[in-house]
Design a protein around this motif. Structure first.
Motif, short mmCIF file in Angstrom:
data_model
loop_
_atom_site.label_atom_id
_atom_site.label_comp_id
_atom_site.label_asym_id
_atom_site.label_seq_id
_atom_site.Cartn_x
_atom_site.Cartn_y
_atom_site.Cartn_z
N ILE A 243 139.66 43.13 75.29
CA ILE A 243 139.13 44.21 74.45
C ILE A 243 139.99 45.47 74.59
O ILE A 243 140.24 46.17 73.61
N LEU A 244 140.45 45.75 75.81
CA LEU A 244 141.22 46.98 76.02
C LEU A 244 142.50 46.97 75.18
O LEU A 244 142.96 48.00 74.73
N VAL B 180 137.10 44.98 82.02
CA VAL B 180 138.19 45.21 82.97
C VAL B 180 137.61 45.21 84.38
O VAL B 180 136.55 45.78 84.62
N ASP C 226 131.77 47.09 78.88
CA ASP C 226 132.07 46.08 77.85
C ASP C 226 133.57 45.89 77.62
O ASP C 226 133.98 45.00 76.87
N LEU C 227 134.42 46.69 78.29
CA LEU C 227 135.87 46.44 78.18
C LEU C 227 136.23 45.17 78.95
O LEU C 227 137.29 44.59 78.72
N GLU D 149 144.72 46.36 85.12
CA GLU D 149 144.59 45.82 83.76
C GLU D 149 144.54 46.93 82.72
O GLU D 149 144.27 46.69 81.56
N LEU D 150 144.80 48.18 83.14
CA LEU D 150 144.61 49.31 82.23
C LEU D 150 145.83 49.64 81.38
O LEU D 150 145.88 50.70 80.76
N ASP E 14 139.58 55.35 76.91
CA ASP E 14 139.07 54.13 77.51
C ASP E 14 138.68 54.37 78.96
O ASP E 14 137.84 53.69 79.50
#
Lengths: 404, 339
Positions: A256-257, B137, B134-135, B142-143, B192
């Motif tokens: 999603i990111l 992560v 809900d991301l 992982e960003l 985010d």
């Protein structure tokens, strides 16, 4: 008083220097100048002494050090490894950009609303009136927050978008546009554009002179537009189409990111810039509208009647008779509004637009060089204001009534 | 020097500069005005936060109150100045505040180049990341490609730049002047990721529309020792600042609390006797009454009481002691002895 008047009007004054008004005038002026210079000197030396006593580093050495922080908008090459000086320069350019774009839109909206205020159509007239009264009476900072926070919440999230012609895309991450990629030979297109503008300018001058001399009109506007558009387009094809467009890439699969627009692909106009420009332009436009209305109303109604009597319709009357005269009244207060807009752009810091104050603030906090940074801020805003007013004064002189 | 007589010429105009230049010590100033001017944050729950009546609470506020108790025997002799991250050092340098107790990270450049002294560490923090659940992560690694909201003018901004660069991840930084606007922008979905000190993330999460939809990632990417700061060059005040903190830590270690401090005065333990001023003249040596530490503990409490009341597991922040436990309990908190 009467005694002194007699003295100066009568025979050469024989009073002592102490009573001579001219000598006393010069003396007081000298005292004032000496006091001011001394005050300045004391402030500077005292500040330096205090800084040294408190072990606070000072000087300009920090400008070359590595900044180490990033930014979300820079018009020139900038990364975390750039210097503090570079960071300040990035902030300066961002200020120029938002001020320039803001001034352009404020002027356009302001003139439209100002003329609408004078419309004979009741609805248009009242709408313009409401716009002016509503917008200029709400503090600018609140308007900036409105455009940023309220409007931001109503546009699609990062994983969705609104698209126009499949070219312009808007979501909370900003406005995405295709980015022109300059290939080899693309600089010639730029030169062609410059030549086109210069040629259009010369044609316009020649056409005006000829019309003044012979009365023959020449379609200089269309010719100019053609020159400015056609020259670069021709060059573009002659050079083998060196400019290509890089379209934003909207990812719809994967984690999603990663969904949404890919970072650094295509051109992204950040929402902070959009909100700040909208707020500044709309706010300042309400003042410009009033200035334009006042300027037009300052032109005697007899001028309009005379133009109508000559057979000019409303449009040409406004364009050729009223506005040129109104400009003389409009330009000086318009200058102040331009200066206000430029200075108000420093409110950017509230919504994360990296202007000079925002970038400078970060540098200030990392280095602790408060006096130097505040000095830079003041010098930059002062110079911007002085340059704007110098330009507007020059323009004002050109527009001024030539007395014969 | 010539500017000795020049102020006479200008007279009152330079009054301000002249008094700061040749002024009394901070302790004398504070005693003369009857309260301590304390620089705090603009509102960070658990650390320094005003309630609806304008009463400040928090672990950083307790430190200011402890200093006031040490100097005046009255913990309420404090006035608070809310400062942004950008204003804080200038406010302290210029004498606008007497002490800065504003979740401020102790770094070398701040300690050496700004004319300031850090009096110790009252909270060991580290920078973390908060994301929407809900991301999906689970790790900060992982960003890549994320947009990150933070405060401008903080070490956070530098740490996040270092972290993403070191891991070769592109990112977009969105830096606001005030914490409230960072929270609003993150809540609106502009970013985010929200990054600041981990304690701050827990505190700010309470301000979000749905705190339960957000999670703090496990990575801590920096060392953020937070502590109170005073001006350099006034050793007397620096000593008071250091030992106010040490007294609270020593009190916890010795089991002295605000409840039992009166009984503890008759304790046989020489360490407690020295701390509470029953034995020795330790207060005099720092220019205070000998019962200075007694006043701190009686009025404010020891470090554990302050921690539990403001940020501990029973508060909305729910932070466990972790590395902020005493040295003999597995943490970093270690105060030199009073002797």
């Amino acid at each position: 008083m009467s005694v002194m008047e007699q003295d100066s009007a009568g025979a050469p004054a024989r009073a002592s220097l102490l009573n001579d008004p001219k000598a006393r005038g010069i003396f007081y002026q000298l005292v004032l100048v000496v006091a001011l210079v001394t005050l300045g000197y004391v402030i500077v030396t005292n500040t330096i002494a205090n800084l040294e006593r408190q072990n606070i580093a000072s000087g300009w050495g920090f400008v070359g050090n590595t900044a180490g922080f990033g930014t979300n908008q820079s018009l020139v090459e900038y990364s975390e490894t750039s210097s503090y000086g570079r960071a300040l320069f990035v902030g300066f350019l961002n200020t120029l950009l938002v001020a320039g774009v803001g001034i352009f839109f404020a002027t356009v909206i302001g003139f439209i609303i100002g003329i609408a205020r004078l419309s004979n159509n009741w609805v248009i007239n009242r709408l313009a009136y409401c716009y002016v009264e509503l917008v200029r009476n709400i503090p600018l900072l609140l308007q900036i927050f409105f455009w940023y926070f309220a409007v931001l919440r109503s546009i699609p999230s990062k994983r969705e978008k609104w698209s126009l012609f499949d070219t312009f895309h808007l979501n909370i991450g900003g406005l995405r546009l295709p980015k022109p990629i300059m290939g080899t030979g693309s600089e010639w297109v730029g030169y062609a554009l410059l030549i086109g503008i210069a040629a259009a300018f010369l044609v316009a001058r020649w056409a005006r002179k000829r019309q003044e001399a012979t009365g023959q009109p020449f379609p200089s506007f269309l010719t100019g537009l053609g020159l400015i558009l056609m020259l670069p387009i021709l060059t573009y094809f002659v050079m083998g189409m060196p400019i290509s467009l890089e379209h934003p890439n909207f990812v719809e699969t994967g984690p999603i990111l990663r969904q949404g627009f890919e970072l650094n692909v295509g051109l992204n106009v950040i929402p902070e810039f959009l909100a700040l420009t909208a707020a500044l332009a709309i706010y300042t436009a309400s003042f410009i509208a009033e200035i334009v209305r006042a300027g037009i109303q300052a032109v005697s109604h007899g001028q309009t009647e005379a133009a109508h009597a000559l057979g000019l319709r409303n449009g040409p009357t406004l364009r050729l008779v009223v506005i040129p005269q109104a400009m003389r009244v409009i330009i000086p207060p318009l200058t102040s509004q331009y200066l206000n807009l430029t200075k108000n752009s420093s409110l950017a810091v509230a919504i994360a637009y990296p202007d000079l104050v925002s970038m400078g603030g970060t540098v200030l906090n990392q280095t602790g060089q408060a006096i130097e940074i505040i000095g830079i801020w003041m010098v930059v805003y002062l110079s911007l204001s002085l340059i704007t007013s110098a330009f507007m004064n020059w323009y004002n002189q050109r527009m001024a009534l030539v007395e014969r | 020097m010539s500017n000795k007589f020049l102020p006479l010429v200008i007279g009152a105009a330079m009054g301000v500069a002249a008094t700061t230049a040749a002024g009394a010590t901070t302790l004398e100033d504070v005693k003369a005005k009857g309260f301590i001017q304390c620089g705090v944050s603009q509102g960070l729950p658990g650390f320094s936060n005003p309630d609806a009546q304008g009463n400040w609470t928090g672990i950083d506020v307790d430190y200011c109150r402890a200093m006031a108790a040490a100097v005046f025997g009255d913990a309420s002799a404090v006035k608070y100045t809310p400062l942004s991250a950008k204003e804080r050092f200038t406010a302290l340098q210029s004498g606008e505040v007497d002490v800065l107790s504003r979740n401020t990270t102790w770094t070398m450049s701040r300690d050496t180049q700004l004319g300031l002294n850090f009096a110790g560490v009252n909270y060991y923090d580290g920078q973390g990341f908060m994301v929407r659940k809900d991301l999906g992560v689970t790790s900060a690694l992982e960003l890549s490609g994320a947009s990150v909201c933070t405060n401008t003018g903080t070490t956070t901004e530098l740490n996040v730049a270092d972290y993403f660069r070191a891991n070769n991840m592109p990112y977009e930084i969105v830096a606001f002047e005030k914490a409230d606007e960072v929270v609003a922008a993150y809540d609106a979905g502009r970013c985010d990721v929200y990054t600041t000190d981990a304690s701050g993330l827990y505190a700010q999460r309470l301000k979000l529309t749905n705190p339960g939809d957000h999670m703090v990632l496990p990575e801590i990417i920096s060392k953020e020792p937070l502590g109170p700061v005073v001006r350099q060059g006034d050793d007397e005040w620096f000593n008071i600042a250091k030992w106010t903190l040490n007294a609270m830590l020593n009190a916890e270690e010795l089991g002295v609390t605000s409840e039992n401090v009166d009984e503890m005065k008759s304790s046989d333990n020489p360490s407690i006797k020295r701390l509470l001023g029953v034995e020795g003249a330790f207060g005099e040596a720092i220019g205070l009454p000998n019962d200075w530490a007694y006043a701190i503990i009686k009025n404010v409490g020891n470090y554990e009481e302050s921690f539990n009341a403001n940020v501990g597991p029973d508060t909305p922040l729910g932070i466990s002691r972790g590395v902020n436990a005493l040295w003999n309990d597995g943490g970093f908190m270690y105060a030199p002895p009073v002797r």
